[in-house]
Scaffold this motif. Structure first.
Motif, PDB file in Angstrom:
ATOM      1  N   ILE A  65       0.838  -1.188   0.000  1.00 44.16           N
ATOM      2  CA  ILE A  65       0.000   0.000   0.000  1.00 44.16           C
ATOM      3  C   ILE A  65       0.876   1.242   0.000  1.00 44.16           C
ATOM      4  CG2 ILE A  65      -0.177   0.083   2.521  1.00 44.16           C
ATOM      5  CD1 ILE A  65      -3.036   1.161   2.173  1.00 44.16           C
ATOM      6  N   ALA A  66       0.421   2.271  -0.689  1.00 47.85           N
ATOM      7  CA  ALA A  66       1.089   3.579  -0.694  1.00 47.85           C
ATOM      8  C   ALA A  66       0.134   4.589  -0.081  1.00 47.85           C
ATOM      9  CB  ALA A  66       1.461   3.992  -2.117  1.00 47.85           C
ATOM     10  N   VAL A  67       0.584   5.248   0.973  1.00 47.87           N
ATOM     11  CA  VAL A  67      -0.243   6.202   1.713  1.00 47.87           C
ATOM     12  C   VAL A  67       0.203   7.614   1.343  1.00 47.87           C
ATOM     13  CG1 VAL A  67      -0.950   7.003   3.996  1.00 47.87           C
ATOM     14  CG2 VAL A  67      -0.526   4.558   3.589  1.00 47.87           C
ATOM     15  N   ASP A  68      -0.746   8.422   0.947  1.00 47.05           N
ATOM     16  CA  ASP A  68      -0.456   9.826   0.652  1.00 47.05           C
ATOM     17  C   ASP A  68      -0.613  10.614   1.945  1.00 47.05           C
ATOM     18  OD1 ASP A  68      -0.140  12.369  -0.337  1.00 47.05           O
ATOM     19  OD2 ASP A  68      -1.440  12.078  -2.075  1.00 47.05           O
ATOM     20  N   ALA A  69       0.528  10.936   2.578  1.00 49.74           N
ATOM     21  CA  ALA A  69       0.531  11.676   3.838  1.00 49.74           C
ATOM     22  C   ALA A  69       0.935  13.126   3.628  1.00 49.74           C
ATOM     23  CB  ALA A  69       1.482  11.007   4.831  1.00 49.74           C
ATOM     24  N   ASN A  70       0.749  13.628   2.444  1.00 48.17           N
ATOM     25  CA  ASN A  70       1.077  15.021   2.152  1.00 48.17           C
ATOM     26  C   ASN A  70      -0.028  15.912   2.709  1.00 48.17           C
ATOM     27  OD1 ASN A  70       1.722  17.510   0.984  1.00 48.17           O
ATOM     28  ND2 ASN A  70       2.566  16.519  -0.835  1.00 48.17           N
ATOM     29  N   PRO A  71       0.295  16.805   3.641  1.00 46.55           N
ATOM     30  CA  PRO A  71      -0.747  17.666   4.223  1.00 46.55           C
ATOM     31  C   PRO A  71      -1.211  18.771   3.278  1.00 46.55           C
ATOM     32  CG  PRO A  71       1.375  18.233   5.129  1.00 46.55           C
ATOM     33  CD  PRO A  71       1.606  17.033   4.266  1.00 46.55           C
ATOM     34  N   ASP A  72      -0.572  18.929   2.130  1.00 47.04           N
ATOM     35  CA  ASP A  72      -0.917  20.003   1.193  1.00 47.04           C
ATOM     36  C   ASP A  72      -1.543  19.443  -0.084  1.00 47.04           C
ATOM     37  OD1 ASP A  72       0.158  21.924   2.925  1.00 47.04           O
ATOM     38  OD2 ASP A  72       2.174  21.605   2.126  1.00 47.04           O
TER      39      ASP A  72
ATOM     40  N   HIS B  95      -1.609  -4.285   9.874  1.00 47.75           N
ATOM     41  CA  HIS B  95      -2.314  -5.555  10.062  1.00 47.75           C
ATOM     42  C   HIS B  95      -2.614  -6.256   8.742  1.00 47.75           C
ATOM     43  CE1 HIS B  95      -3.076  -5.656  14.393  1.00 47.75           C
ATOM     44  NE2 HIS B  95      -3.291  -4.352  14.343  1.00 47.75           N
ATOM     45  N   TYR B  96      -2.671  -5.508   7.664  1.00 45.68           N
ATOM     46  CA  TYR B  96      -3.148  -6.083   6.401  1.00 45.68           C
ATOM     47  C   TYR B  96      -2.148  -5.960   5.250  1.00 45.68           C
ATOM     48  CZ  TYR B  96      -7.496  -5.756   9.014  1.00 45.68           C
ATOM     49  OH  TYR B  96      -8.464  -5.866   9.990  1.00 45.68           O
ATOM     50  N   TYR B  97      -1.023  -5.286   5.468  1.00 42.76           N
ATOM     51  CA  TYR B  97      -0.056  -5.090   4.390  1.00 42.76           C
ATOM     52  C   TYR B  97       1.341  -5.430   4.881  1.00 42.76           C
ATOM     53  CZ  TYR B  97      -3.785  -2.597   1.954  1.00 42.76           C
ATOM     54  OH  TYR B  97      -4.971  -2.271   1.341  1.00 42.76           O
ATOM     55  N   SER B  98       2.159  -5.927   3.950  1.00 42.57           N
ATOM     56  CA  SER B  98       3.545  -6.252   4.280  1.00 42.57           C
ATOM     57  C   SER B  98       4.465  -5.059   4.092  1.00 42.57           C
ATOM     58  CB  SER B  98       4.034  -7.421   3.410  1.00 42.57           C
ATOM     59  OG  SER B  98       3.292  -8.587   3.667  1.00 42.57           O
ATOM     60  N   MET B  99       4.122  -4.185   3.179  1.00 47.98           N
ATOM     61  CA  MET B  99       4.941  -3.004   2.928  1.00 47.98           C
ATOM     62  C   MET B  99       4.037  -1.779   2.837  1.00 47.98           C
ATOM     63  SD  MET B  99       7.801  -4.381   0.215  1.00 47.98           S
ATOM     64  CE  MET B  99       8.841  -2.976   0.611  1.00 47.98           C
ATOM     65  N   VAL B 100       4.440  -0.732   3.544  1.00 45.81           N
ATOM     66  CA  VAL B 100       3.690   0.519   3.570  1.00 45.81           C
ATOM     67  C   VAL B 100       4.615   1.636   3.085  1.00 45.81           C
ATOM     68  CG1 VAL B 100       2.360   2.141   4.968  1.00 45.81           C
ATOM     69  CG2 VAL B 100       2.312  -0.314   5.517  1.00 45.81           C
ATOM     70  N   LEU B 101       4.362   2.137   1.867  1.00 49.78           N
ATOM     71  CA  LEU B 101       5.105   3.278   1.333  1.00 49.78           C
ATOM     72  C   LEU B 101       4.377   4.552   1.721  1.00 49.78           C
ATOM     73  CD1 LEU B 101       5.814   1.955  -2.295  1.00 49.78           C
ATOM     74  CD2 LEU B 101       7.131   1.546  -0.205  1.00 49.78           C
ATOM     75  N   THR B 102       5.118   5.594   2.021  1.00 51.29           N
ATOM     76  CA  THR B 102       4.514   6.853   2.441  1.00 51.29           C
ATOM     77  C   THR B 102       5.043   7.983   1.576  1.00 51.29           C
ATOM     78  OG1 THR B 102       4.361   6.057   4.725  1.00 51.29           O
ATOM     79  CG2 THR B 102       4.108   8.424   4.360  1.00 51.29           C
ATOM     80  N   ASP B 103       4.129   8.628   0.878  1.00 49.24           N
ATOM     81  CA  ASP B 103       4.467   9.827   0.106  1.00 49.24           C
ATOM     82  C   ASP B 103       4.335  11.016   1.051  1.00 49.24           C
ATOM     83  OD1 ASP B 103       4.921  11.752  -1.798  1.00 49.24           O
ATOM     84  OD2 ASP B 103       2.983  11.532  -2.784  1.00 49.24           O
ATOM     85  N   THR B 104       5.473  11.491   1.548  1.00 45.14           N
ATOM     86  CA  THR B 104       5.467  12.553   2.557  1.00 45.14           C
ATOM     87  C   THR B 104       5.316  13.916   1.897  1.00 45.14           C
ATOM     88  OG1 THR B 104       7.864  12.799   2.491  1.00 45.14           O
ATOM     89  CG2 THR B 104       6.961  11.175   4.014  1.00 45.14           C
ATOM     90  N   GLY B 105       5.114  14.894   2.749  1.00 46.18           N
ATOM     91  CA  GLY B 105       5.028  16.262   2.240  1.00 46.18           C
ATOM     92  C   GLY B 105       6.401  16.805   1.898  1.00 46.18           C
ATOM     93  N   THR B 106       6.398  17.961   1.219  1.00 44.24           N
ATOM     94  CA  THR B 106       7.657  18.602   0.856  1.00 44.24           C
ATOM     95  C   THR B 106       8.331  19.159   2.100  1.00 44.24           C
ATOM     96  OG1 THR B 106       6.744  19.181  -1.296  1.00 44.24           O
ATOM     97  CG2 THR B 106       8.693  20.373  -0.580  1.00 44.24           C
ATOM     98  N   GLY B 107       9.623  18.942   2.189  1.00 43.84           N
ATOM     99  CA  GLY B 107      10.376  19.419   3.340  1.00 43.84           C
ATOM    100  C   GLY B 107      10.523  18.323   4.391  1.00 43.84           C
TER     101      GLY B 107
END
Length: 455
Positions: free
Chosen positions: A241-248, A320-332
């Motif tokens: 899964i890839a999580v978009d954690a960009n606050p902007d 609990h449901y994924y083996s790999m968690v990618l996170t697209d962080t915000g800039t900076g």
């Protein structure tokens, strides 16, 4: 047992008479069949000195003293020892140096007993080494169970058909020969399968968290997150899964064919009610490579409220449901969710553009990580040199790559691709071969780094 007179001077019939001082303490053991015979002592007493001729009758000793002969029954013993013949000599102590003809006594007697030990040897039959699983306790060792019928045991390797070869020349020869000549895969096919094996290598333990960082916008951080996730999901059997954690207002979900309008905020809201994967699948969007993407909120005012605690809640459910968690962080580096992102990070991917200032910001990101307690993540980081514009870059890539190799573990070059430059949804199979190869190499290096850390 017979006592023999060894004196040549004595010629009368006083047979079997020992000297008054003579004694015999001899144990003779003979095993005949199943009987052990033990002969023991003869009397040695001064009262026997007056034995007369009447004491010898037909070669037998007549005496008031009892001669003790014991017979012991012993069980038959199976042994591998050979037949043994032993001779035991027992010298009786002489009472006189001469033989007195007037006395019926024998001096200097020597008793020789020949013992023959002949045990009956019965060889144990050799136990047959056969495969047996069924009825061992019932003596049915010849019966086998079905699990012993394996393909390695039954199938003839010469009769097995090889899979259809991949590669232009190999497949052409295979076709024109009527499928009789199979040279195997070509070089490119072997390399591709080897790279797939590297990406699909399993690792034990829980979920792995991999944030993708950049200090400057526009360098392709979101694109690299999508490409990395697609390469992993396409080759691996577990969930990614890839999580978009960009606050902007992140755009990660726009890089795949989005099927719903759910966002990370919906998962935060129902986190306590999640009972199974079907609750998660109703929120995430799935790509053709089986990559799941959790989008950020489309309204920037709502997205700004996505906090460090919210990310931890999302990460706990995803683990609990994924083996790999990618996170697209915000800039900076410093923003509302960066603290939790780095605390959970197992490995870091840093994206750099191909310009002087973008390269400097990427290098400064490593410096910041080293200065704030993330030295191990910085040392094992993967640097992606992403070319987001067409044509030849102005910087010398060899020099730029040599710099980052002194600070991070791996460096990967991502070439320019017109399919990506358009800004729409990315179809992994529509990418240029060089782009897919670079994305898959990035995925392989990431998996190898995670496996090395777990070991």
């Amino acid at each position: 047992m017979t006592s023999k007179n060894n004196s040549d001077a004595h010629e009368d019939d006083s047979l079997g008479v020992l000297d008054e001082a003579a004694s015999l303490d001899t144990t003779a053991l003979g095993v005949l069949g199943q009987t052990a015979q033990v002969s023991v002592s003869l009397p040695n007493s001064a009262e026997d000195d007056d034995l007369v001729d009447d004491s010898v009758v037909d070669g037998e000793i007549a005496s008031d003293e009892e001669i003790v002969i014991g017979v012991i029954e012993v069980p038959l013993v199976e042994t591998d020892a050979p037949q043994v013949k032993a001779s035991v000599e027992q010298d009786a102590a002489p009472a006189a140096s001469e033989v007195d003809d007037s006395d019926d006594r024998v001096g200097d007697d020597t008793v020789v007993a020949d013992l023959v030990v002949a045990p009956v040897v019965r060889e144990k039959p050799a136990e047959a080494l056969t495969a047996k699983r069924f009825g061992e306790q019932q003596g049915q060792s010849s019966r086998e169970t079905a699990d012993l019928l394996t393909s390695d045991r039954l199938l003839n390797p010469s009769q097995l058909t090889k899979p259809e070869p991949e590669g232009a020349w190999s497949h052409l020869l295979y076709t024109i020969s009527g499928r009789r000549i199979n040279l195997g895969d070509g070089k490119r096919a072997r390399e591709r399968k080897a790279l797939t094996a590297r990406i699909s290598s399993p690792f034990a333990g829980g979920a792995r968290f991999v944030p993708v960082l950049s200090r400057k916008g526009g360098v392709g951080k979101t694109t690299i997150t999508a490409l990395l996730g697609m390469a992993l999901a396409d080759a691996r059997d577990d969930r990614v899964i890839a999580v978009d954690a960009n606050p902007d207002r992140g755009t990660l979900a726009d890089r795949i064919l989005r099927t719903n309008d759910k966002s990370v905020r919906d998962l935060v809201r129902i986190q306590a009610e999640v009972k199974g994967f079907h609750d998660i699948s109703a929120i995430v969007a799935r790509d053709t490579t089986r990559l799941d993407v959790l989008a950020s909120d489309s309204d920037p005012r709502v997205a700004e409220a996505f906090s460090d605690d919210d990310y931890r809640d999302v990460a706990r459910v995803a683990a609990h449901y994924y083996s790999m968690v990618l996170t697209d962080t915000g800039t900076g580096i410093v923003h509302s969710v960066m603290g939790a992102t780095l605390d959970l990070a197992d490995q870091i991917v840093i994206v750099s553009g191909l310009s002087v200032d973008e390269a400097r910001l990427a290098s400064e990101t490593l410096t910041w990580l080293e200065s704030n307690g993330y030295e191990a993540q910085a040392r094992n980081a993967i640097i992606v040199l992403n070319q987001s514009t067409p044509g030849s870059p102005l910087v010398r890539l060899n020099e730029l790559e040599a710099h980052f190799r002194t600070r991070a573990k791996n460096v990967v070059r991502m070439p320019y691709d017109t399919h990506i430059a358009g800004g729409g949804a990315i179809v992994f199979t529509s990418l240029q071969p060089e782009t897919r190869q670079a994305a898959r190499e990035l995925a392989a290096l990431l998996v190898e780094g995670l496996r090395a850390k777990a070991a």
